[in-house]
Design a protein around this motif. Structure first.
Motif, PDB file in Angstrom:
ATOM      1  N   PRO A  90      13.056 -18.984  28.661  1.00 42.62           N
ATOM      2  CA  PRO A  90      12.775 -20.240  28.366  1.00 42.62           C
ATOM      3  C   PRO A  90      11.997 -21.084  27.176  1.00 42.62           C
ATOM      4  O   PRO A  90      12.190 -22.469  27.393  1.00 42.62           O
ATOM      5  CB  PRO A  90      11.922 -20.237  30.146  1.00 42.62           C
ATOM      6  N   ALA A  91      12.034 -20.446  26.917  1.00 40.92           N
ATOM      7  CA  ALA A  91      11.040 -20.987  25.441  1.00 40.92           C
ATOM      8  C   ALA A  91      11.892 -21.986  24.182  1.00 40.92           C
ATOM      9  O   ALA A  91      11.641 -23.437  24.896  1.00 40.92           O
ATOM     10  CB  ALA A  91      10.363 -20.301  24.696  1.00 40.92           C
ATOM     11  N   ALA A  92      13.184 -21.622  24.998  1.00 42.12           N
ATOM     12  CA  ALA A  92      14.429 -22.093  23.801  1.00 42.12           C
ATOM     13  C   ALA A  92      14.465 -23.473  24.752  1.00 42.12           C
ATOM     14  O   ALA A  92      15.112 -24.061  24.158  1.00 42.12           O
ATOM     15  CB  ALA A  92      15.833 -21.463  24.375  1.00 42.12           C
ATOM     16  N   LEU A  93      13.876 -23.799  25.960  1.00 44.60           N
ATOM     17  CA  LEU A  93      14.940 -25.088  26.809  1.00 44.60           C
ATOM     18  C   LEU A  93      13.465 -26.399  26.673  1.00 44.60           C
ATOM     19  O   LEU A  93      13.757 -27.274  27.230  1.00 44.60           O
ATOM     20  CB  LEU A  93      14.114 -24.398  27.988  1.00 44.60           C
ATOM     21  N   VAL A  94      12.265 -26.016  25.485  1.00 48.19           N
ATOM     22  CA  VAL A  94      11.523 -26.472  26.117  1.00 48.19           C
ATOM     23  C   VAL A  94      11.463 -27.763  25.572  1.00 48.19           C
ATOM     24  O   VAL A  94      11.451 -29.300  26.082  1.00 48.19           O
ATOM     25  CB  VAL A  94      10.290 -26.306  24.913  1.00 48.19           C
ATOM     26  N   ASP A  95      12.176 -28.528  24.166  1.00 52.76           N
ATOM     27  CA  ASP A  95      12.236 -29.090  23.775  1.00 52.76           C
ATOM     28  C   ASP A  95      13.346 -30.488  24.227  1.00 52.76           C
ATOM     29  O   ASP A  95      13.736 -31.204  23.205  1.00 52.76           O
ATOM     30  CB  ASP A  95      12.114 -29.064  22.185  1.00 52.76           C
ATOM     31  N   LEU A  96      14.043 -29.813  24.741  1.00 54.08           N
ATOM     32  CA  LEU A  96      15.808 -29.683  25.428  1.00 54.08           C
ATOM     33  C   LEU A  96      15.798 -31.055  25.786  1.00 54.08           C
ATOM     34  O   LEU A  96      14.756 -31.179  26.880  1.00 54.08           O
ATOM     35  CB  LEU A  96      16.134 -29.312  26.282  1.00 54.08           C
ATOM     36  N   PRO A  97      16.432 -32.272  26.232  1.00 57.65           N
ATOM     37  CA  PRO A  97      16.836 -33.677  26.594  1.00 57.65           C
ATOM     38  C   PRO A  97      16.923 -32.971  27.895  1.00 57.65           C
ATOM     39  O   PRO A  97      17.718 -32.213  28.378  1.00 57.65           O
ATOM     40  CB  PRO A  97      17.892 -34.601  26.399  1.00 57.65           C
ATOM     41  N   GLU A  98      16.445 -34.168  28.687  1.00 55.46           N
ATOM     42  CA  GLU A  98      16.578 -33.683  30.656  1.00 55.46           C
ATOM     43  C   GLU A  98      18.426 -33.804  30.748  1.00 55.46           C
ATOM     44  O   GLU A  98      18.993 -34.346  30.635  1.00 55.46           O
ATOM     45  CB  GLU A  98      15.688 -34.752  30.754  1.00 55.46           C
ATOM     46  N   PRO A  99      18.223 -32.905  31.497  1.00 52.47           N
ATOM     47  CA  PRO A  99      19.784 -32.699  31.728  1.00 52.47           C
ATOM     48  C   PRO A  99      20.059 -33.473  33.556  1.00 52.47           C
ATOM     49  O   PRO A  99      18.430 -33.268  34.519  1.00 52.47           O
ATOM     50  CB  PRO A  99      19.997 -30.909  32.113  1.00 52.47           C
ATOM     51  N   ASP A 100      20.884 -33.478  33.566  1.00 52.64           N
ATOM     52  CA  ASP A 100      21.199 -33.949  35.034  1.00 52.64           C
ATOM     53  C   ASP A 100      21.917 -32.948  35.571  1.00 52.64           C
ATOM     54  O   ASP A 100      21.575 -32.720  37.493  1.00 52.64           O
ATOM     55  CB  ASP A 100      22.681 -34.657  34.829  1.00 52.64           C
ATOM     56  N   ALA A 101      22.640 -31.694  35.305  1.00 54.32           N
ATOM     57  CA  ALA A 101      22.640 -30.594  35.938  1.00 54.32           C
ATOM     58  C   ALA A 101      22.592 -29.396  35.318  1.00 54.32           C
ATOM     59  O   ALA A 101      22.869 -29.625  33.807  1.00 54.32           O
ATOM     60  CB  ALA A 101      24.110 -30.608  36.816  1.00 54.32           C
ATOM     61  N   VAL A 102      22.253 -28.429  36.151  1.00 53.23           N
ATOM     62  CA  VAL A 102      22.142 -27.080  34.521  1.00 53.23           C
ATOM     63  C   VAL A 102      23.012 -25.885  35.919  1.00 53.23           C
ATOM     64  O   VAL A 102      22.340 -25.791  36.737  1.00 53.23           O
ATOM     65  CB  VAL A 102      20.461 -26.654  35.400  1.00 53.23           C
ATOM     66  N   PHE A 103      23.539 -25.466  34.396  1.00 49.32           N
ATOM     67  CA  PHE A 103      24.709 -23.458  35.123  1.00 49.32           C
ATOM     68  C   PHE A 103      23.206 -22.543  34.602  1.00 49.32           C
ATOM     69  O   PHE A 103      23.499 -22.905  33.643  1.00 49.32           O
ATOM     70  CB  PHE A 103      25.804 -23.529  35.218  1.00 49.32           C
ATOM     71  N   LEU A 104      23.334 -21.796  35.233  1.00 43.14           N
ATOM     72  CA  LEU A 104      23.006 -20.538  34.717  1.00 43.14           C
ATOM     73  C   LEU A 104      23.063 -19.289  35.407  1.00 43.14           C
ATOM     74  O   LEU A 104      23.627 -18.798  36.561  1.00 43.14           O
ATOM     75  CB  LEU A 104      21.232 -20.161  35.888  1.00 43.14           C
ATOM     76  N   GLY A 105      24.105 -19.237  34.400  1.00 46.58           N
ATOM     77  CA  GLY A 105      25.232 -17.225  34.162  1.00 46.58           C
ATOM     78  C   GLY A 105      23.972 -16.124  33.554  1.00 46.58           C
ATOM     79  O   GLY A 105      24.568 -15.171  33.503  1.00 46.58           O
TER      80      GLY A 105
END
Length: 447
Positions: A356-371
């Motif tokens: 999850p560290a790479a997600l910290v500064d990303l812009p807010e998503p409307d939807a997320v896929f976790l593969g």
């Protein structure tokens, strides 16, 4: 009864001359490129009992001394006065910028039930593209005025050629800040058609660091353009004001069917052989079809594809108009994602790092896929509260914990197991069914 005119299609229309006259509101656009007002304006102004417009529009035309005026701010009072004026049979004029049917006042006047006659002029979008010397037949035109600007921002992230009608607080500075990290070049057109007109080509970082005069139009281009277009007063009126060659121009990446965000002509849920991938590490087409449907990609939405692998899910979301961030820790897989994105002519922004560290500064998503990723990744995603979260799980012991986390975060959860059997050849020309590995697809939706 008035005679009917027969059209080639078989439909019939009544000629305008035979319709009983109705006192209409005349909506006149003032040219965003700085040309003189349309000749139709003078006679309708002379007869008008009410003239409505922004302060700058009212100051730009000879309003007759006997006419009432309303300076636009809140539109509701103006709509009431216009309805009263029309009901009294008194002509009224509404002044607007450029083409008032393009994200303009025509929509609100129609909703109010007012009879309209519209005299458009060159829109600010057309003027901005003309000043830059760029074609715009394949561009998407969106607005950040009076609505959540994230949809306009995500359109710029997703598509190679976008024009944005901006608003105070949702202009080049804010949109530029949101485009940092995307390969974009911005043209900002300020005060079009006035003596203060200025058109500048900037990076997203430069746009975010400056203040811009309102109103302005933002053009977002996927390809680089020269640093500064030629000022309008230093070139002939019919000369392009930016030296953009066809090979490097912003329209070079546009789809040939002039549909910048329509369903892809080649379809979606494409076979695995349409993507480069390693060791069959790719979401199978049958599963991908359901995953993409659950993510609901469209223009204006931002999708995260975590553990992107080959990038197939994110690429198909991008083909349907969404902006996509692909998160992948393996640099070799990242190179594959770039190659697949280029092969399908879409832009997927790649973030190389471990969730999850790479997600910290990303812009807010409307939807997320976790593969890919474990409980810690799903927990980090749910903390961002996207509208929808979609997971694919091959291990059954991971299903119950994932469902529990989704429900605890307030999501309604649906799930299904997909198992496909594909036709496979046998010796002698016979066929059999070859089973693929079953996969559980979970969808969490926030109420």
């Amino acid at each position: 009864m008035a005679p009917m005119t027969r059209m080639a299609s078989g439909a019939s229309v009544t000629p305008m001359a035979s319709v009983a006259p109705v006192t209409a509101v005349t909506v006149v656009g003032l040219d965003a490129a700085g040309a003189p007002p349309h000749p139709a304006l003078a006679p309708v102004l002379a007869a008008a009992g009410l003239v409505v417009g922004a302060a700058r529009h009212l100051a730009a035309v000879p309003v007759p001394a006997g006419a009432d005026t309303i300076t636009l701010g809140p539109i509701a009072p103006a709509l009431r006065r216009l309805a009263e004026t029309v009901g009294a049979g008194v002509p009224a004029v509404v002044l607007a910028s450029g083409d008032p049917g393009l994200f303009g006042i025509v929509r609100r006047l129609r909703v109010a039930g007012l009879p309209l006659r519209v005299v458009p002029a060159v829109s600010s979008v057309a003027a901005a593209f003309a000043r830059a010397g760029l074609p715009w037949d394949g561009a998407a035109v969106v607005t950040a005025h009076g609505r959540d600007p994230r949809a306009a921002l995500n359109a710029c992230r997703a598509l190679p050629l976008v024009a944005v009608l901006t608003a105070p607080g949702a202009g080049a500075a804010e949109l530029g800040a949101g485009l940092i990290g995307w390969s974009r070049r911005l043209l900002v057109a300020e005060d079009l058609g006035t003596a203060a007109e200025r058109i500048r080509a900037v990076t997203p970082e430069q746009a975010a660091a400056e203040s811009w005069a309102d109103p302005h139009v933002l053009l977002s281009l996927a390809d680089p353009v020269p640093a500064d277009p030629v000022p309008a007063d230093s070139a002939p009126a019919d000369a392009p004001s930016a030296d953009v060659t066809p090979e490097r121009g912003a329209a070079s990446g546009m789809r040939a069917d002039n549909q910048p965000a329509a369903a892809p002509a080649g379809g979606w849920a494409l076979p695995e052989n349409r993507y480069a991938h390693r060791d069959s590490m790719i979401t199978k087409s049958e599963v991908r079809a359901l995953v993409v449907a659950r993510l609901r990609p469209r223009l204006g939405r931002l999708i995260w594809d975590i553990g992107a692998g080959s990038g197939s899910v994110g690429i198909e979301c991008a083909l349907l108009g969404a902006a996509v961030l692909a998160v992948e820790q393996d640099p070799e897989a990242g190179a594959t994602i770039r190659a697949n994105s280029a092969a399908h002519a879409v832009h997927v922004r790649l973030v190389t790092g471990r969730a999850p560290a790479a997600l910290v500064d990303l812009p807010e998503p409307d939807a997320v896929f976790l593969g890919g990723g474990g409980v810690d990744v799903l927990t980090a995603v749910l903390a961002r509260q996207p509208e929808r979260v979609v997971l694919t799980l091959a291990a059954l012991d991971r299903v119950a914990p994932a469902v529990g986390l989704l429900r605890a975060a307030g999501y309604t959860v649906e799930g299904s197991q997909l198992s496909a059997a594909r036709l496979a050849a046998l010796p002698g020309g016979s066929i059999r069914l070859a089973a693929t590995n079953p996969v559980v697809v979970l969808t969490g939706e926030r109420p």
